[in-house]
Design a protein around this motif. Structure first.
Motif, PDB file in Angstrom:
ATOM      1  N   LEU A  50       0.821  -1.217   0.000  1.00 25.77           N
ATOM      2  CA  LEU A  50       0.000   0.000   0.000  1.00 25.77           C
ATOM      3  C   LEU A  50       0.849   1.259   0.000  1.00 25.77           C
ATOM      4  CD1 LEU A  50      -2.800  -1.031   2.540  1.00 25.77           C
ATOM      5  CD2 LEU A  50      -3.078  -0.646   0.085  1.00 25.77           C
ATOM      6  N   ARG A  51       2.050   1.194   0.598  1.00 26.23           N
ATOM      7  CA  ARG A  51       2.847   2.403   0.788  1.00 26.23           C
ATOM      8  C   ARG A  51       3.918   2.620  -0.286  1.00 26.23           C
ATOM      9  NH1 ARG A  51       3.066   0.913   6.607  1.00 26.23           N
ATOM     10  NH2 ARG A  51       1.908   2.476   7.798  1.00 26.23           N
ATOM     11  N   GLU A  52       4.667   1.570  -0.631  1.00 25.28           N
ATOM     12  CA  GLU A  52       5.964   1.764  -1.267  1.00 25.28           C
ATOM     13  C   GLU A  52       5.983   1.887  -2.792  1.00 25.28           C
ATOM     14  OE1 GLU A  52       8.705  -1.134   0.165  1.00 25.28           O
ATOM     15  OE2 GLU A  52       8.345  -0.657   2.277  1.00 25.28           O
ATOM     16  N   PRO A  53       5.271   1.061  -3.560  1.00 27.13           N
ATOM     17  CA  PRO A  53       5.426   1.141  -5.028  1.00 27.13           C
ATOM     18  C   PRO A  53       5.107   2.525  -5.575  1.00 27.13           C
ATOM     19  CG  PRO A  53       4.270  -0.872  -4.411  1.00 27.13           C
ATOM     20  CD  PRO A  53       4.366  -0.043  -3.166  1.00 27.13           C
ATOM     21  N   ARG A  54       5.748   2.836  -6.701  1.00 25.43           N
ATOM     22  CA  ARG A  54       5.542   4.166  -7.300  1.00 25.43           C
ATOM     23  C   ARG A  54       4.084   4.401  -7.688  1.00 25.43           C
ATOM     24  NH1 ARG A  54      10.197   4.046 -11.801  1.00 25.43           N
ATOM     25  NH2 ARG A  54       9.438   1.890 -11.912  1.00 25.43           N
ATOM     26  N   ALA A  55       3.425   3.332  -8.134  1.00 23.00           N
ATOM     27  CA  ALA A  55       2.007   3.450  -8.493  1.00 23.00           C
ATOM     28  C   ALA A  55       1.182   2.601  -7.535  1.00 23.00           C
ATOM     29  CB  ALA A  55       1.786   3.015  -9.937  1.00 23.00           C
ATOM     30  N   SER A  56       1.403   2.799  -6.247  1.00 20.13           N
ATOM     31  CA  SER A  56       0.678   2.009  -5.250  1.00 20.13           C
ATOM     32  C   SER A  56      -0.818   2.292  -5.335  1.00 20.13           C
ATOM     33  CB  SER A  56       1.187   2.333  -3.842  1.00 20.13           C
ATOM     34  OG  SER A  56       0.833   3.657  -3.487  1.00 20.13           O
ATOM     35  N   LEU A  57      -1.593   1.378  -4.750  1.00 19.65           N
ATOM     36  CA  LEU A  57      -3.050   1.545  -4.793  1.00 19.65           C
ATOM     37  C   LEU A  57      -3.486   2.855  -4.138  1.00 19.65           C
ATOM     38  CD1 LEU A  57      -4.373  -2.047  -4.038  1.00 19.65           C
ATOM     39  CD2 LEU A  57      -4.552  -0.766  -6.161  1.00 19.65           C
ATOM     40  N   LEU A  58      -2.840   3.233  -3.059  1.00 16.47           N
ATOM     41  CA  LEU A  58      -3.224   4.480  -2.382  1.00 16.47           C
ATOM     42  C   LEU A  58      -2.991   5.682  -3.297  1.00 16.47           C
ATOM     43  CD1 LEU A  58      -1.970   3.972   1.290  1.00 16.47           C
ATOM     44  CD2 LEU A  58      -4.123   3.302   0.228  1.00 16.47           C
ATOM     45  N   ARG A  59      -1.856   5.702  -3.977  1.00 19.46           N
ATOM     46  CA  ARG A  59      -1.580   6.819  -4.892  1.00 19.46           C
ATOM     47  C   ARG A  59      -2.580   6.831  -6.041  1.00 19.46           C
ATOM     48  NH1 ARG A  59       3.866   5.180  -3.618  1.00 19.46           N
ATOM     49  NH2 ARG A  59       4.924   6.815  -2.429  1.00 19.46           N
ATOM     50  N   GLN A  60      -2.970   5.647  -6.508  1.00 27.78           N
ATOM     51  CA  GLN A  60      -3.955   5.583  -7.584  1.00 27.78           C
ATOM     52  C   GLN A  60      -5.286   6.187  -7.159  1.00 27.78           C
ATOM     53  OE1 GLN A  60      -4.312   1.628  -9.288  1.00 27.78           O
ATOM     54  NE2 GLN A  60      -2.116   1.255  -9.058  1.00 27.78           N
ATOM     55  N   TYR A  61      -5.767   5.804  -5.973  1.00 34.80           N
ATOM     56  CA  TYR A  61      -7.058   6.321  -5.511  1.00 34.80           C
ATOM     57  C   TYR A  61      -6.970   7.810  -5.206  1.00 34.80           C
ATOM     58  CZ  TYR A  61      -9.420   1.816  -5.318  1.00 34.80           C
ATOM     59  OH  TYR A  61     -10.028   0.635  -5.662  1.00 34.80           O
ATOM     60  N   GLU A  62      -5.849   8.254  -4.663  1.00 29.77           N
ATOM     61  CA  GLU A  62      -5.692   9.683  -4.395  1.00 29.77           C
ATOM     62  C   GLU A  62      -5.758  10.480  -5.698  1.00 29.77           C
ATOM     63  OE1 GLU A  62      -1.976   9.781  -2.409  1.00 29.77           O
ATOM     64  OE2 GLU A  62      -2.775   9.204  -0.451  1.00 29.77           O
ATOM     65  N   ALA A  63      -5.103   9.975  -6.743  1.00 33.71           N
ATOM     66  CA  ALA A  63      -5.107  10.681  -8.028  1.00 33.71           C
ATOM     67  C   ALA A  63      -6.486  10.636  -8.678  1.00 33.71           C
ATOM     68  CB  ALA A  63      -4.061  10.055  -8.955  1.00 33.71           C
ATOM     69  N   LEU A  64      -7.168   9.492  -8.590  1.00 32.11           N
ATOM     70  CA  LEU A  64      -8.495   9.379  -9.197  1.00 32.11           C
ATOM     71  C   LEU A  64      -9.471  10.368  -8.563  1.00 32.11           C
ATOM     72  CD1 LEU A  64      -8.868   5.499  -9.533  1.00 32.11           C
ATOM     73  CD2 LEU A  64      -8.796   7.144 -11.401  1.00 32.11           C
ATOM     74  N   LEU A  65      -9.474  10.441  -7.242  1.00 35.11           N
ATOM     75  CA  LEU A  65     -10.421  11.343  -6.567  1.00 35.11           C
ATOM     76  C   LEU A  65     -10.000  12.799  -6.682  1.00 35.11           C
ATOM     77  CD1 LEU A  65     -11.184   9.074  -3.503  1.00 35.11           C
ATOM     78  CD2 LEU A  65     -12.782   9.736  -5.295  1.00 35.11           C
ATOM     79  N   ALA A  66      -8.708  13.031  -6.900  1.00 36.48           N
ATOM     80  CA  ALA A  66      -8.254  14.414  -7.093  1.00 36.48           C
ATOM     81  C   ALA A  66      -8.826  15.002  -8.376  1.00 36.48           C
ATOM     82  CB  ALA A  66      -6.728  14.456  -7.125  1.00 36.48           C
ATOM     83  N   THR A  67      -9.167  14.154  -9.342  1.00 30.75           N
ATOM     84  CA  THR A  67      -9.799  14.667 -10.561  1.00 30.75           C
ATOM     85  C   THR A  67     -11.169  15.266 -10.272  1.00 30.75           C
ATOM     86  OG1 THR A  67     -10.795  12.513 -11.096  1.00 30.75           O
ATOM     87  CG2 THR A  67      -8.590  12.952 -11.970  1.00 30.75           C
ATOM     88  N   GLU A  68     -11.791  14.881  -9.168  1.00 30.04           N
ATOM     89  CA  GLU A  68     -13.074  15.451  -8.756  1.00 30.04           C
ATOM     90  C   GLU A  68     -12.895  16.615  -7.794  1.00 30.04           C
ATOM     91  OE1 GLU A  68     -16.018  14.470  -9.781  1.00 30.04           O
ATOM     92  OE2 GLU A  68     -16.028  12.324 -10.226  1.00 30.04           O
ATOM     93  N   GLY A  69     -11.620  16.966  -7.494  1.00 28.56           N
ATOM     94  CA  GLY A  69     -11.370  18.035  -6.540  1.00 28.56           C
ATOM     95  C   GLY A  69     -11.458  17.593  -5.093  1.00 28.56           C
ATOM     96  N   VAL A  70     -11.416  16.280  -4.856  1.00 32.15           N
ATOM     97  CA  VAL A  70     -11.474  15.751  -3.494  1.00 32.15           C
ATOM     98  C   VAL A  70     -10.072  15.280  -3.097  1.00 32.15           C
ATOM     99  CG1 VAL A  70     -12.466  14.005  -1.964  1.00 32.15           C
ATOM    100  CG2 VAL A  70     -13.860  15.034  -3.767  1.00 32.15           C
ATOM    101  N   GLN A  71      -9.574  15.802  -1.979  1.00 29.71           N
ATOM    102  CA  GLN A  71      -8.247  15.411  -1.497  1.00 29.71           C
ATOM    103  C   GLN A  71      -8.395  14.312  -0.446  1.00 29.71           C
ATOM    104  OE1 GLN A  71      -5.929  18.691  -0.087  1.00 29.71           O
ATOM    105  NE2 GLN A  71      -4.131  17.430   0.402  1.00 29.71           N
ATOM    106  N   VAL A  72      -7.855  13.148  -0.739  1.00 27.88           N
ATOM    107  CA  VAL A  72      -7.960  12.001   0.162  1.00 27.88           C
ATOM    108  C   VAL A  72      -6.618  11.763   0.824  1.00 27.88           C
ATOM    109  CG1 VAL A  72      -8.472   9.542   0.351  1.00 27.88           C
ATOM    110  CG2 VAL A  72      -9.751  10.954  -1.253  1.00 27.88           C
ATOM    111  N   GLU A  73      -6.651  11.557   2.117  1.00 33.40           N
ATOM    112  CA  GLU A  73      -5.429  11.278   2.870  1.00 33.40           C
ATOM    113  C   GLU A  73      -5.634  10.016   3.690  1.00 33.40           C
ATOM    114  OE1 GLU A  73      -2.652  13.287   6.379  1.00 33.40           O
ATOM    115  OE2 GLU A  73      -4.234  14.449   5.416  1.00 33.40           O
TER     116      GLU A  73
END
Length: 458
Positions: free
Chosen positions: A359-382
C-alpha cells in the motif's frame, strides 16, 4: 536504461521500486537478463550454443509473478507477451494454436520497433504535416486554360502572384505556429482498410492461414478512402500518423522486429499448472492437457515458427512460466518440459507487513492511484498510518480465513472503504477526506468478522 547498462543488482533495485518482496524471484530474472547481455559478447560459434535459462515461478495467485515478468520487459524495452496456458489446446481441438504466442510476440516487437523509428522521424514528419496543413488552409488557385480572346498577361505577372502567395503562406505559417488556427476547419482524406468480405476459416488453429488471406486481400483490393472535415487540432495527429507511415520502410521494420523478438523476446506463460495433468487418460475439458504440453515443448526447446513477417526462431527467447501448483506439482509436467525450465523459484505468501508495504511503497501504489483518481473530482484524500495498518491486517486475515488471492485482496478492501467517498465525490469538490482506522473498521469489521459474509463480499 539500455540493457547493457543494467547489472543484476540494478535490475533488482528497479524491480524493488514497484514490487514488494520476492527477492529470490527478482534475483533469478535479473541473472537471466544479464546472461543475455553476456551471450551477445561471446564468439559467434559459442553464442549459438548458449540457450536461455528459462524460469518456473511457483507460488499462489497475487504474489507478483506476472508483475515481475512485465516490469522486467519494460526495463529493457524487450517485446513481451503474457498468455495463459489454459487458452491453448492440442492441435485438432477447438482453441488457439500454441504457435500463436510467437506470432503475438512478433507483433509486440513490431510495435516497439515502430515506436523507435517513429521517434527518429518525428521531427521531419511534423515539418511535413505543417506543410500539408498550409496547403489545406491555402489551396493553390487552379490555373485557367489560355484563351485566344484573353489578352496575354504582362510579363512578370506569374512571378508577382507567386510572391503574393508566398507572403500569404508565411503569414499563415506564423499564425499556425502561434496556435491561432487550431479551430479552423480543413478537409482531409482518410484511408480505410480493405478487409476480406467474410471470415472463411473458423478453426482456432487455422488463424495463421486466415491472417495470410486477410493480408492478400489488403494487397489486391483497393483501399477505400473517405473525406472528413476536421479542425486543424483534430487533423494534425491523423496527418502525423500518415506522414510517419509514409516515411517508414515496412520491410525494414519487420526485419528488425523479427530480430528483436528472436534475441530479446520474453514470453510469460501463466497457469502452467493447469495443464499439468495425469497420464492423459482424463476426459472432458482436460482431454488436451498433455497435448498442450507436447505442443509447447518444441516452442520452448527451440524451433522455427512461420509468421506473416517471416520465420522466427525461438532458440533464444526467454520463457518464464508460472503456476500456483495447488493441486499438482512441477513433477507432474512432462519430464522433457520440466527440463526446459531449469531455474525454479518458490514465491512466498504475502505476510501482513507485505500488505502494508504494498500500500505504501510502489511508485504506483493503490493508495496513490485512488488519491489521483479522486483528485480529478477536486477531493483530497489522505490515508493515515493506522488506516494502512488496519487494511493490511484485514487483507491478511481474510486471505487466511477464505481463499488466498494475495495482493488482489487489497483492491476489494479499498473499494469497500472508499465506496461512499467515490459515490459522493462530485458533491464534495474542494473537500478533504481523511481515511483513518476508525473508518476502515466501520466499513469492514463486521463483514470481516463473519467468515461466510467475507467469503462473498471481500
Amino acid at each position: 536504461m539500455p540493457e547493457h547498462e543494467l547489472t543484476p543488482r540494478q535490475i533488482v533495485a528497479e524491480l524493488d521500486r514497484d514490487i514488494v518482496g520476492q527477492a529470490d524471484a527478482k534475483r533469478a530474472v535479473a541473472i537471466a537478463l544479464r546472461n543475455r547481455w553476456r551471450r551477445r559478447r561471446l564468439s559467434d560459434e559459442l553464442r549459438a550454443q548458449v540457450t536461455p535459462k528459462n524460469i518456473l515461478l511457483i507460488g499462489p495467485t497475487g504474489v507478483g509473478k506476472t508483475e515481475i515478468a512485465r516490469r522486467l520487459a519494460t526495463l529493457v524495452g524487450a517485446p513481451f507477451v503474457k498468455t495463459e496456458a489454459t487458452k491453448y489446446t492440442e492441435v485438432g481441438y477447438y482453441g488457439r494454436d500454441v504457435e500463436s504466442l510467437i506470432r503475438d510476440l512478433v507483433e509486440a516487437a513490431i510495435l516497439l520497433v515502430r515506436e523507435v523509428e517513429r521517434k527518429r522521424v518525428q521531427e521531419q514528419a511534423e515539418a511535413r504535416v505543417e506543410d500539408r496543413l498550409l496547403d489545406l488552409l491555402l489551396p493553390a488557385s487552379p490555373s485557367p486554360a489560355p484563351s485566344p480572346w484573353e489578352p496575354t498577361p504582362p510579363p512578370g505577372a506569374a512571378d508577382e502572384a507567386a510572391e503574393r502567395r508566398a507572403r500569404s503562406r508565411d503569414k499563415l505559417r506564423a499564425r499556425l505556429a502561434a496556435g491561432e488556427l487550431e479551430d479552423r476547419e480543413v478537409e482531409i482524406t482518410v484511408p480505410g482498410r480493405a478487409a476480406a468480405p467474410v471470415s472463411i476459416l473458423g478453426a482456432g488453429n487455422m488463424e495463421q492461414m486466415e491472417m495470410d488471406i486477410q493480408g492478400m486481400f489488403e494487397k489486391i483490393m483497393p483501399r477505400p478512402t473517405s473525406s472528413r472535415r476536421l479542425t486543424v487540432r483534430e487533423a494534425r495527429p491523423i496527418l502525423l500518423q500518415q506522414e510517419v507511415d509514409s516515411m517508414l520502410d515496412p520491410e525494414k521494420v519487420n526485419r528488425a522486429a523479427v530480430e528483436l523478438a528472436q534475441e530479446s523476446g520474453i514470453v510469460f506463460i501463466d497457469e502452467i499448472d493447469k495443464v499439468a495433468g495425469d497420464d492423459g487418460g482424463s476426459r472432458g475439458p482436460d482431454v488436451s492437457r498433455q497435448g498442450v504440453q507436447r505442443d509447447l515443448l518444441p516452442i520452448v526447446e527451440g524451433t522455427t515458427v512461420n509468421t506473416k513477417h517471416g520465420p522466427v526462431k525461438t532458440d533464444h527467447v526467454l520463457f518464464v512460466a508460472a503456476g500456483a501448483f495447488h493441486r499438482s506439482k512441477p513433477s507432474d509436467l512432462m519430464p522433457e518440459l520440466q527440463g526446459r525450465f531449469p531455474i525454479r523459484v518458490e514465491m512466498h505468501d504475502l505476510a501482513r507487513d507485505d500488505f502494508a508495504r504494498i500500500l505504501r511503497e510502489p511508485r504506483a501504489s493503490l493508495l496513490r492511484q485512488y488519491e489521483a483518481l479522486l483528485a480529478t473530482e477536486g477531493v483530497q484524500v489522505e490515508f493515515t498510518d493506522d488506516a494502512i495498518e488496519a487494511m493490511a491486517d484485514l487483507a491478511f486475515q481474510v486471505n487466511r480465513s477464505t481463499q488466498n488471492i494475495g495482493a488482489r485482496r487489497l483492491h476489494t478492501i479499498l473499494e469497500r472503504v472508499l465506496d461512499d467517498v467515490s459515490f459522493d465525490a462530485p458533491e464534495k469538490q474542494g473537500q478533504r477526506v481523511t481515511v483513518d482506522a476508525a473508518l476502515v473498521r466501520a466499513r469492514l469489521e463486521d463483514v470481516a468478522r463473519d467468515e461466510d459474509l467475507s467469503r462473498y463480499i471481500l
